[in-house]
Design a protein around this motif. Structure first.
Motif, PDB file in Angstrom:
ATOM      1  N   UNK A 148     -25.348 -22.035   3.186  1.00  7.24           N
ATOM      2  CA  UNK A 148     -26.216 -23.207   3.254  1.00  7.24           C
ATOM      3  C   UNK A 148     -25.810 -24.045   4.461  1.00  7.24           C
ATOM      4  N   UNK A 149     -26.786 -24.431   5.258  1.00  6.60           N
ATOM      5  CA  UNK A 149     -26.536 -25.258   6.425  1.00  6.60           C
ATOM      6  C   UNK A 149     -27.250 -26.592   6.226  1.00  6.60           C
ATOM      7  N   UNK A 150     -26.473 -27.670   6.228  1.00  7.55           N
ATOM      8  CA  UNK A 150     -26.989 -29.014   5.981  1.00  7.55           C
ATOM      9  C   UNK A 150     -26.680 -29.883   7.189  1.00  7.55           C
ATOM     10  N   UNK A 151     -27.706 -30.485   7.750  1.00  2.00           N
ATOM     11  CA  UNK A 151     -27.507 -31.437   8.844  1.00  2.00           C
ATOM     12  C   UNK A 151     -28.132 -32.766   8.442  1.00  2.00           C
ATOM     13  N   UNK A 152     -27.274 -33.688   8.043  1.00  2.00           N
ATOM     14  CA  UNK A 152     -27.738 -35.013   7.657  1.00  2.00           C
ATOM     15  C   UNK A 152     -28.033 -35.108   6.174  1.00  2.00           C
ATOM     16  N   UNK A 153     -27.675 -36.242   5.592  1.00  2.00           N
ATOM     17  CA  UNK A 153     -27.980 -36.533   4.192  1.00  2.00           C
ATOM     18  C   UNK A 153     -27.936 -38.033   4.010  1.00  2.00           C
ATOM     19  N   UNK A 154     -28.693 -38.523   3.053  1.00  2.38           N
ATOM     20  CA  UNK A 154     -28.659 -39.950   2.786  1.00  2.38           C
ATOM     21  C   UNK A 154     -27.307 -40.386   2.253  1.00  2.38           C
ATOM     22  N   UNK A 155     -26.671 -39.509   1.476  1.00  5.03           N
ATOM     23  CA  UNK A 155     -25.329 -39.784   0.937  1.00  5.03           C
ATOM     24  C   UNK A 155     -24.461 -38.537   1.144  1.00  5.03           C
ATOM     25  N   UNK A 193     -22.987 -31.076   8.072  1.00  8.91           N
ATOM     26  CA  UNK A 193     -22.814 -31.924   9.245  1.00  8.91           C
ATOM     27  C   UNK A 193     -23.394 -33.311   8.994  1.00  8.91           C
ATOM     28  N   UNK A 194     -22.740 -34.310   9.537  1.00 14.86           N
ATOM     29  CA  UNK A 194     -23.321 -35.646   9.724  1.00 14.86           C
ATOM     30  C   UNK A 194     -23.822 -36.302   8.438  1.00 14.86           C
ATOM     31  N   UNK A 206     -18.879 -34.848   2.591  1.00 16.03           N
ATOM     32  CA  UNK A 206     -19.546 -33.585   2.853  1.00 16.03           C
ATOM     33  C   UNK A 206     -19.797 -32.832   1.568  1.00 16.03           C
ATOM     34  N   UNK A 207     -18.747 -32.656   0.738  1.00 12.82           N
ATOM     35  CA  UNK A 207     -18.841 -32.019  -0.572  1.00 12.82           C
ATOM     36  C   UNK A 207     -18.106 -32.895  -1.560  1.00 12.82           C
ATOM     37  N   UNK A 227     -17.480 -25.279   6.495  1.00 11.43           N
ATOM     38  CA  UNK A 227     -17.229 -26.069   7.696  1.00 11.43           C
ATOM     39  C   UNK A 227     -17.894 -27.427   7.483  1.00 11.43           C
ATOM     40  N   UNK A 228     -17.087 -28.491   7.581  1.00 10.26           N
ATOM     41  CA  UNK A 228     -17.589 -29.841   7.317  1.00 10.26           C
ATOM     42  C   UNK A 228     -17.261 -30.715   8.514  1.00 10.26           C
ATOM     43  N   UNK A 229     -18.299 -31.332   9.082  1.00 13.30           N
ATOM     44  CA  UNK A 229     -18.109 -32.204  10.238  1.00 13.30           C
ATOM     45  C   UNK A 229     -18.687 -33.579   9.928  1.00 13.30           C
ATOM     46  N   UNK A 230     -17.843 -34.599  10.044  1.00 13.64           N
ATOM     47  CA  UNK A 230     -18.291 -35.960   9.809  1.00 13.64           C
ATOM     48  C   UNK A 230     -18.279 -36.312   8.335  1.00 13.64           C
ATOM     49  N   UNK A 231     -18.743 -37.545   8.056  1.00 13.25           N
ATOM     50  CA  UNK A 231     -18.718 -38.041   6.692  1.00 13.25           C
ATOM     51  C   UNK A 231     -17.487 -38.869   6.421  1.00 13.25           C
TER      52      UNK A 231
END
Length: 630
Positions: free
Chosen positions: A468-475, A493-494, A499-500, A515-519
């Motif tokens: 699963x590839x996620x770029x951006x989330x409200x939370x 990401x972002x 991230x999790x 792989x988790x970037x940001x947050x």
């Protein structure tokens, strides 16, 4: 009526008939003789050979001739030229048909068998049909050949396939393949109410068959109900539109219940929300309830709306439906603010949503609810409240549902997230063995987690989230409450939060290869969590963002962080509250991070040593291993 006509081969066969077309030119003048009568709506005229061939085709006319001959009501003898074999001699005359006062132009007949032109009104007024003749109906859009069935005294007039005269004579259409709704009087002009005509066409298929809607816009003011198994309603693609009438107040546009082998294909179904402001019910464009082995294919469904506190639905496969499929459909503009609607809703067993697009559906693009072994495959959702959901509203457990291939662009449902697993409303039934894989989620605007998994009042047991590839989330990127959960090979990401993140009671959790970037947190374990293993993850803080790498809140037990790489984290690489003591062996900024050390006053002898190398492979020293610690 199921066509039972066979192919016809004259002395020269079908190819011979085509050759004879050139020999018929001399008879085209008969078209001109009859044109005035047909256009003025007067009594019927003799049909020209070329007109009849163009109307029903050489094969169709041959099939009619062959069967009528075999059944004793044939309209031509064999022998002579192919032209005469099919049509009889070329002379024409006007006759009073058996003294009925109907002046119909007929061909000079062979053995009292003729091809006769007539309107539907003239057939219904006919008291004594000509034995063995074929009647060609000339009403615009209802044209076609009929024969008189003297053996039938019970069939009802359905306006398209069976016509009953005032004296009780049955005339039956000669046809092969689909039935055309225009035979039954459908206008398709975008203003006439065609509900009754389309319903009559559907009702004619008592043994199953295809109901065809040619390119047109058909207005319907109430539900089109499919009453029989194996009925297919088919259009011509996007040029065939079924549209709800303005101000009409009904729920389902096309409906089937407890049937098998139903198909709806190749059309646009428009619930017309903008012109139905007085609705007191929700709307559903296509709704199959407790059906089996049924399909909705290549349809565009639009403008449904919620009502009565219930979401509207574009395509619904409800109840205990089994092995039903929705394929290649587009669901768009379903729902408005305050009256939300789903794109697709399914429940049952082994149902599939495949290669579909949901666009601007204000509730959820694709829903699998209270189902077993059902899935979403290769779909796309854009600007929907949520992209997809797998939920259980039952008191019993359900199992084996999945998403395999889904792209989501923008979502706005803060309560459910971009993908909802389970329900925020208390339901005691569990979700078992659920899998979400091969998903791409891109958030430009919206709120809420990307994936939110929890079953209030019940449990999620056996959840797999992978690739699963996620770029951006409200939370959060992934927020979960589950038992036996595997989160693997996910890229997040972002996010604005973790991230999790786990929430509440979770048992037997593996987060691996992500792989988790940001947050603000890479991974946050929050609540009563036990038996959790974070293995081989990469967590990188975003420059300028206050963040943690991994953090444990509360009283987690049996927590293991093994070979995770944590970089560019400002506050704490790995942190935990006093009630938690994780087992740590990871790397942070190219250094080993572990809490597995021991204090000692004296050391035993060095028994072994661990060599350490620099980036170029040169030895930089040894780490001693002692045989005892006291």
């Amino acid at each position: 009526m199921k066509n039972q006509f066979h192919s016809f081969e004259g002395q020269e066969g079908k190819e011979g008939l085509e050759v004879q077309m050139d020999q018929m030119d001399q008879m085209d003048q008969m078209d001109q003789m009859d044109q005035g009568d047909r256009q003025s709506g007067g009594t019927a005229g003799i049909i020209s050979r070329r007109k009849l061939l163009s109307s029903i085709g050489i094969a169709g006319l041959g099939m009619a001739a062959g069967t009528l001959l075999n059944s004793g009501i044939g309209f031509a003898k064999s022998g002579g030229s192919v032209t005469e074999t099919v049509y009889g001699p070329s002379e024409s005359s006007e006759a009073d048909i058996l003294g009925q006062g109907l002046k119909l132009k007929v061909k000079s007949c062979v053995d009292e068998s003729c091809v006769i032109l007539a309107t539907i009104a003239e057939l219904r007024a006919m008291a004594t049909p000509v034995s063995g003749s074929v009647y060609y109906v000339t009403d615009i859009m209802q044209e076609g050949p009929f024969y008189y069935d003297a053996a039938d005294s019970v069939s009802l007039d359905n306006t398209g396939l069976v016509l009953v005269s005032t004296s009780g004579k049955r005339f039956k259409r000669i046809y092969e393949g689909p039935v055309n709704v225009k035979w039954f009087g459908a206008k398709g002009d975008g203003s006439t109410d065609d509900t009754a005509a389309i319903q009559a066409a559907i009702n004619s298929q008592t043994s199953g068959g295809v109901v065809f809607l040619p390119s047109s816009t058909y207005i319907v003011s109430s539900t089109l109900s499919i009453p029989y198994n194996n009925v297919k309603i088919m259009g011509s693609g996007s040029s065939t539109v079924i549209k709800s009438a303005n101000t009409s107040n009904y729920e389902a546009m096309i409906w089937a219940s407890e049937l098998s082998g139903i198909e709806v294909a190749d059309m646009v179904v428009d619930a017309n929300q903008a012109n139905r402001l007085s609705l007191t019910v929700r709307t559903v464009a296509i709704y199959m309830v407790s059906c089996t082995d049924s399909i909705v294919d290549n349809c565009i469904v639009q403008n449904t709306i919620g009502g009565g506190g219930i979401p509207g639905v574009g395509i619904g496969i409800g109840g205990g439906s089994v092995r039903c499929k929705i394929t290649g459909c587009t669901l768009k503009d379903c729902g408005v603010a305050g009256k939300a609607a789903d794109g697709v809703f399914t429940s049952g067993t082994q149902n599939l949503i495949m290669n579909c697009i949901a666009l601007n559906c204000t509730d959820t693009g694709f829903v699998i609810e209270s189902s077993n072994l059902s899935g979403i495959i290769g779909c796309t959702a854009k600007k929907c409240g949520a992209g997809a959901a797998i939920t259980n509203a039952l008191t019993t457990d359900v199992t084996g549902n999945f998403i395999d291939g889904l792209t989501i662009n923008d979502w706005s449902a803060s309560n459910t997230g971009g993908i909802q697993i389970g329900t925020p409303i208390a339901r005691p039934g569990a979700l078992l063995n659920t899998r979400v894989s091969n998903v791409t989620m891109e958030r430009i605007a919206g709120s809420g987690p990307s994936i939110y998994a929890r079953q209030m009042g019940g449990k999620i047991i056996g959840l797999t989230l992978e690739n699963i590839r996620i770029n951006g989330a409200g939370t959060q990127g992934i927020l979960f409450t589950a038992t036996d959960i595997l989160i693997a090979n996910c890229h997040v990401y972002n996010t604005t939060n973790a991230g999790i993140q786990s929430l509440g009671v979770c048992e037997r959790v593996i987060i691996e290869g992500c792989y988790i970037y940001g947050g603000t947190f890479g991974v946050a374990l929050n609540g009563d969590l036990s038996d959790c293993h974070l293995v081989g993850n990469v967590i990188i803080g975003k420059t300028g963002q206050t963040n943690y790498g991994i953090y444990c809140f509360g009283t987690e037990t049996n927590i293991n962080f093994i070979m995770n790489s944590i970089e560019n984290v400002i506050i704490k690489k790995i942190g935990y509250d006093a009630g938690t003591t994780p087992n740590i062996f990871s790397t942070t900024n190219a250094s080993i991070s572990t809490n597995g050390t021991q204090t000692a006053s004296t050391l035993g002898a060095v028994s072994r040593k661990l060599q350490v190398f620099d980036k170029d492979g040169s030895s930089i020293g040894f780490i001693p291993i002692y045989n005892a610690i006291t």
